[in-house]
Design an enzyme around this catalytic site. Structure first.
Site, PDB file in Angstrom:
ATOM      1  CG  HIS A   6      13.994  28.483 -93.188  1.00 16.86           C
ATOM      2  ND1 HIS A   6      15.241  28.496 -93.771  1.00 16.86           N
ATOM      3  CD2 HIS A   6      13.760  29.772 -92.830  1.00 16.86           C
ATOM      4  CE1 HIS A   6      15.724  29.728 -93.758  1.00 16.86           C
ATOM      5  NE2 HIS A   6      14.836  30.522 -93.180  1.00 16.86           N
ATOM      6  CD  GLU A   7      10.732  31.799 -92.743  1.00 17.81           C
ATOM      7  OE1 GLU A   7      11.027  32.382 -91.683  1.00 17.81           O
ATOM      8  OE2 GLU A   7      11.158  32.167 -93.850  1.00 17.81           O
ATOM      9  CG  HIS A  30      14.198  32.141 -88.844  1.00 22.95           C
ATOM     10  ND1 HIS A  30      15.554  32.366 -88.844  1.00 22.95           N
ATOM     11  CD2 HIS A  30      13.800  32.237 -90.147  1.00 22.95           C
ATOM     12  CE1 HIS A  30      15.968  32.592 -90.077  1.00 22.95           C
ATOM     13  NE2 HIS A  30      14.916  32.509 -90.887  1.00 22.95           N
ATOM     14  CD  GLU A  64      17.457  33.783 -93.292  1.00 22.12           C
ATOM     15  OE1 GLU A  64      16.861  32.724 -93.562  1.00 22.12           O
ATOM     16  OE2 GLU A  64      16.895  34.754 -92.760  1.00 22.12           O
TER      17      GLU A  64
END
Length: 349
Positions: free
Chosen positions: A71-72, A76, A129
């Site tokens: 995810h990070e 992102h 997100e």
């Protein structure tokens, strides 16, 4: 040296779009926080079938580490924005780059001074997100990715399953953060997870099932389940299509299309078959009490340092504070009691 105090499990450092696009970013994951937050007792685990609970408890922590990393770092950390700067120069080839959703050349982009946040404003945070969560779910299906986390064979398959199951359960739990009176969401990540639940339910094929039930106490309950045999055949292509739409709309600064897509999936209604507004009442009814972090103290006995531990309950928490601040013990006890009385109505049966 960066010192961080936060209640969050992980964070993306240097998250400004300009820095991320040009220079990169860093990520930290707070493993000690994750370990405590995800310590779950089986009897308190809500909205899962009994046959899923043991596996869920075993792999929830490792699956969350996989999801957070993807995810990070790759969520992102990926996704080009098409920009025309103040000098008129483009950071992409206008005559060659094709929009995969339309099959035509890219027709919109960010102009000088415009950013992702300024264009998408109130929906930007939760939209981003959701995009990052989708990246995590999608890439956790890749065996090479899982090997980076030292996961192979049956363990890797179990982690993938629990990661997806955790996401659809989180989408249900997210309803606590929806305010029906104003039709708004109060938490970006939880809105994102509800959107993903909607996408996977829409995929059909028996991938995700959501059932209203009655608990052993006679009160409303619910069960969310995921057919692990259909994650790759039904779930993966559905998620891929949705993620591609999210990315294309973001990359091309298509605010109208992006908002329309995201707000449609964010809508909470009581329409059949899910009846999400009714499920919201069930989620709040079954909400687990906030975890208490009871800290030990040390004291000197002669020349020896002695560790003093306390019961894992509210009384232990208060005693720990009183022992840590003995000169203010009586005052602090009164303040804690007042706070408890203020919050008491939230836990009334």
């Amino acid at each position: 040296l960066v010192s961080i105090c936060t209640k969050h499990f992980s964070m993306l450092m240097f998250s400004d779009d300009d820095i991320r696009q040009k220079d990169g970013f860093k990520n930290v994951s707070l493993g000690n926080v994750v370990a405590v937050a995800y310590s779950t007792q089986k009897e308190k685990l809500t909205f899962l079938a009994e046959e899923d609970k043991d596996l869920y408890i075993k792999w929830k922590g490792p699956s969350f580490e996989v999801q957070v990393g993807l995810h990070e770092l790759l969520g992102h950390g990926s996704g080009k924005l098409f920009v025309q700067d103040d000098s008129g120069a483009f950071n992409f080839d206008r005559d060659a780059v094709i929009n995969p959703e339309t099959g035509e050349l890219v027709r919109s982009w960010y102009r000088g001074g415009e950013t992702w946040d300024s264009k998408f404003s109130s929906v930007a945070s939760t939209y981003e997100e959701c995009r990052a969560e989708c990246v995590g779910l999608y890439l956790c299906l890749n065996k090479e990715v899982l090997r980076i986390f030292d996961l192979e064979g049956e363990d890797a398959e179990d982690v993938t399953y629990i990661n997806w199951l955790n996401m659809v359960r989180a989408g249900l739990l997210a309803l606590e953060f929806y305010t029906p009176e104003s039709g708004t969401w109060r938490q970006a990540h939880m809105q994102a997870r509800f959107v993903i639940l909607r996408v996977l339910l829409e995929a059909g094929g028996g991938l995700v099932s959501l059932h209203h039930t009655t608990g052993a106490d006679g009160k409303p309950d619910a069960i969310v389940s995921l057919d692990r045999s259909k994650i790759r055949t039904v779930g993966k292509p559905a998620l891929e299509r949705f993620l591609r739409k999210l990315q294309v709309l973001k990359s091309t600064a298509d605010v109208v299309g992006g908002r329309a897509l995201y707000e449609a999936y964010s809508a909470v209604t009581d329409e059949e078959p899910e009846r999400f507004l009714t499920l919201r009442h069930t989620v709040i009814l079954r909400k687990e009490a906030r975890k208490l972090f009871v800290q030990a103290n040390t004291r000197l006995e002669g020349k020896d340092v002695v560790l003093v531990e306390y019961d894992s309950n509210a009384a232990g928490l208060i005693k720990s504070f009183c022992d840590r601040f003995p000169e203010d013990a009586e005052f602090l006890e009164q303040q804690l009691l007042k706070l408890a009385q203020v919050d008491a109505h939230f836990w009334a049966s």
